[in-house]
Every structure is written in structure tokens, then in C-alpha cells.
Design a protein around this motif. Structure first.
Motif, mmCIF file in Angstrom:
data_model
loop_
_atom_site.group_PDB
_atom_site.id
_atom_site.type_symbol
_atom_site.label_atom_id
_atom_site.label_comp_id
_atom_site.label_asym_id
_atom_site.label_seq_id
_atom_site.Cartn_x
_atom_site.Cartn_y
_atom_site.Cartn_z
ATOM 1 N N UNK A 125 0.840 -1.185 0.000
ATOM 2 C CA UNK A 125 0.000 0.000 0.000
ATOM 3 C C UNK A 125 0.878 1.238 0.000
ATOM 4 N N UNK A 126 0.287 2.401 0.258
ATOM 5 C CA UNK A 126 1.080 3.628 0.308
ATOM 6 C C UNK A 126 0.385 4.664 1.172
ATOM 7 N N UNK A 127 1.098 5.739 1.416
ATOM 8 C CA UNK A 127 0.498 6.891 2.068
ATOM 9 C C UNK A 127 -0.387 7.623 1.053
ATOM 10 N N UNK A 128 -1.209 8.547 1.542
ATOM 11 C CA UNK A 128 -2.097 9.296 0.641
ATOM 12 C C UNK A 128 -2.367 10.673 1.219
ATOM 13 N N UNK A 141 -4.031 17.180 3.355
ATOM 14 C CA UNK A 141 -3.488 16.579 4.570
ATOM 15 C C UNK A 141 -3.091 15.119 4.323
ATOM 16 N N UNK A 142 -1.911 14.731 4.804
ATOM 17 C CA UNK A 142 -1.462 13.349 4.699
ATOM 18 C C UNK A 142 -2.146 12.506 5.771
ATOM 19 N N UNK A 143 -2.253 11.225 5.496
ATOM 20 C CA UNK A 143 -2.851 10.325 6.484
ATOM 21 C C UNK A 143 -1.925 10.199 7.692
ATOM 22 N N UNK A 144 -2.515 9.917 8.841
ATOM 23 C CA UNK A 144 -1.716 9.765 10.059
ATOM 24 C C UNK A 144 -2.050 8.484 10.815
ATOM 25 N N UNK A 145 -2.753 7.560 10.150
ATOM 26 C CA UNK A 145 -3.179 6.334 10.835
ATOM 27 C C UNK A 145 -2.541 5.070 10.253
ATOM 28 N N UNK A 229 -12.698 9.709 6.687
ATOM 29 C CA UNK A 229 -11.823 9.143 5.690
ATOM 30 C C UNK A 229 -11.006 7.965 6.180
ATOM 31 N N UNK A 230 -10.942 7.728 7.472
ATOM 32 C CA UNK A 230 -10.107 6.639 7.961
ATOM 33 C C UNK A 230 -10.568 5.285 7.452
ATOM 34 N N UNK A 231 -11.843 5.129 7.154
ATOM 35 C CA UNK A 231 -12.352 3.846 6.683
ATOM 36 C C UNK A 231 -11.742 3.419 5.376
ATOM 37 N N UNK A 232 -11.136 4.326 4.649
ATOM 38 C CA UNK A 232 -10.509 4.001 3.389
ATOM 39 C C UNK A 232 -9.435 2.964 3.617
#
Length: 232
Positions: A125-128, A141-145, A229-232
Motif C-alpha cells: 500500500x502507500x500513504x495518501x 493533509x497526509x494520512x496519520x493512521x 476518511x479513515x475507513x478508506x
């Protein structure tokens, strides 16, 4: 086992009422630096103009890859649409791209490169970044989870979730062996699919590079189940 085409990335896009977004999604794939791809659009019995817009794009885009549009006669749901696309795929690798999101031009190049250099891994996977306006997508904003390395398996072992489903690229042979996401867990199909890899003792990783742009909008599927958006 199915004979898959070496080096080919099959990009599976499940679509349900994606008319406002599907052109941006496809244009993003057209800009990929990795050239050996096919795109498989699964129109999950949309009630808007998704089919018409997709057909027009395929006809006029002059894309450097084959684009296959499959219009399902009845709604199969997110997991069902994905699985149809996986069955239709021919690639050594299968990638997911949600119909309302956009992939970074180097996404597949970097993900395939990782799997080539790390043959003991099967999913990457990757960051987004989150965006609202496609023209400003790189400033979001970048993901932080997300988690990385050994923390991924630990996170899922504790019932957590730390891989963004829209960003994943995995070896097609794994689908041929284990199948696609379950249709029994509505809203948690992405979680269950990652756990399937881990339960089979397969290795997965996230790249820290931002290789995906996640569109925040009122109609997105994740808000139906999780409100964010965390559910992504």
C-alpha cells in the motif's frame, strides 16, 4: 492456477454512481509512468450517468492501455464488484483504485518496483493525501493512521486497521489462491481482505510516499459506515 501476464498491472475500479468523478480517476491512470497496465471498470448497476461517461472517455481518451468496461445487470455491492474485476484481471499484479480517487503518476512504478525488489512480500500500500479540489490535490493533509513494517501485523492482531484499501497493489496469484473480499461484512471488506493475507502468513507493507489522492466528498462510501476518511 490462472496464467498471468508478466509485469502487467490490472487496475480494478469498482464504480457505483461515480459520474462526477470517474473522468478524473481515469485521467490519473492515463498519466502513470508505469506503462504496462490494463484498466477494468466494474459499473455496479449505477443509476446515474457513470456508464455513458465511461464509454465516452474510453472512446475519446486515446489511453495507452486497454480499458474494459463491465456493466453489471444488478448491484453486487463493493466486494462483489471488486471480485468480478479481480476475476477479469490478467495481470501479474492487481491494483485497486476507487472511482472517486486519483493515483499519483508514479504509484504503480514505485509499487511494482518494491515487489520486484522484495519477492517475499505480496501486497504493498502507500500513504495518501486528502483533497477536495482535483487542482489542489497535492496540498492536502497526509494520512496519520497508517502503520509500517512489523507494526502492520501487530495492529491487525489487536483488531486495528492500518492499510488504505484504495492504495493497494498485490500479486494476482494470491487472489487466484484465496479469492477476493467477503460479501458477508458490509463496510469492513477492506479490513477482512488485509487480514486474509496476514492469516496466510503473507507479508505486506506500506510505502511512506504519497502515491494516492483521496477525495473527500459527501457521497463517499466511507462516510456511510464510518463518518470519515479513515475507513478508506
Amino acid at each position: 492456477m490462472k496464467e498471468r501476464k508478466e509485469g502487467l498491472v490490472s487496475v480494478v475500479i469498482p464504480c457505483y454512481n461515480a459520474a462526477p468523478f470517474i473522468e478524473d480517476c481515469l485521467d490519473g491512470l492515463k498519466s502513470q509512468t508505469y506503462e504496462k497496465t490494463e484498466v477494468i471498470l466494474i459499473n455496479d448497476a449505477s443509476t446515474d450517468h457513470t456508464q455513458k461517461i465511461a464509454e465516452k472517455w474510453i472512446k475519446n481518451s486515446k489511453a495507452p492501455f486497454q480499458t474494459i468496461l463491465c456493466n453489471l445487470p444488478v448491484n453486487a455491492g463493493f466486494a462483489g464488484a471488486l471480485t468480478v474485476g479481480y476475476f477479469m484481471s490478467s495481470g501479474e499484479y492487481i491494483a485497486v483504485n476507487d472511482a472517486d480517487d486519483i493515483s499519483h503518476p508514479q504509484r504503480f512504478e514505485k509499487q511494482v518496483d518494491f515487489l520486484l525488489k522484495n519477492p517475499d512480500y505480496d501486497l504493498i500500500g502507500s500513504n495518501y493525501q486528502v483533497f477536495y479540489d482535483p487542482k489542489l490535490k497535492e496540498g492536502g493533509q497526509k494520512s496519520n493512521w497508517l502503520k509500517y513494517g512489523d507494526s502492520i501485523r501487530k495492529c491487525y492482531g489487536e483488531g486495528g486497521h492500518c492499510v488504505s484499501h484504495g492504495t493497494i497493489l498485490f500479486r494476482g496469484k494470491v487472489f487466484d489462491m484465496f479469492g477476493g473480499p467477503t460479501r458477508r461484512i458490509d463496510g469492513a471488506e477492506d479490513y477482512e481482505f488485509i487480514v486474509k493475507f496476514l492469516n496466510a502468513k503473507l507479508k505486506i507493507e506500506n510505502l511512506k510516499d504519497v502515491l494516492y489522492y483521496y477525495r473527500d466528498h459527501d457521497q463517499q462510501r466511507s462516510k456511510t459506515f464510518y463518518g470519515g476518511e479513515k475507513s478508506e
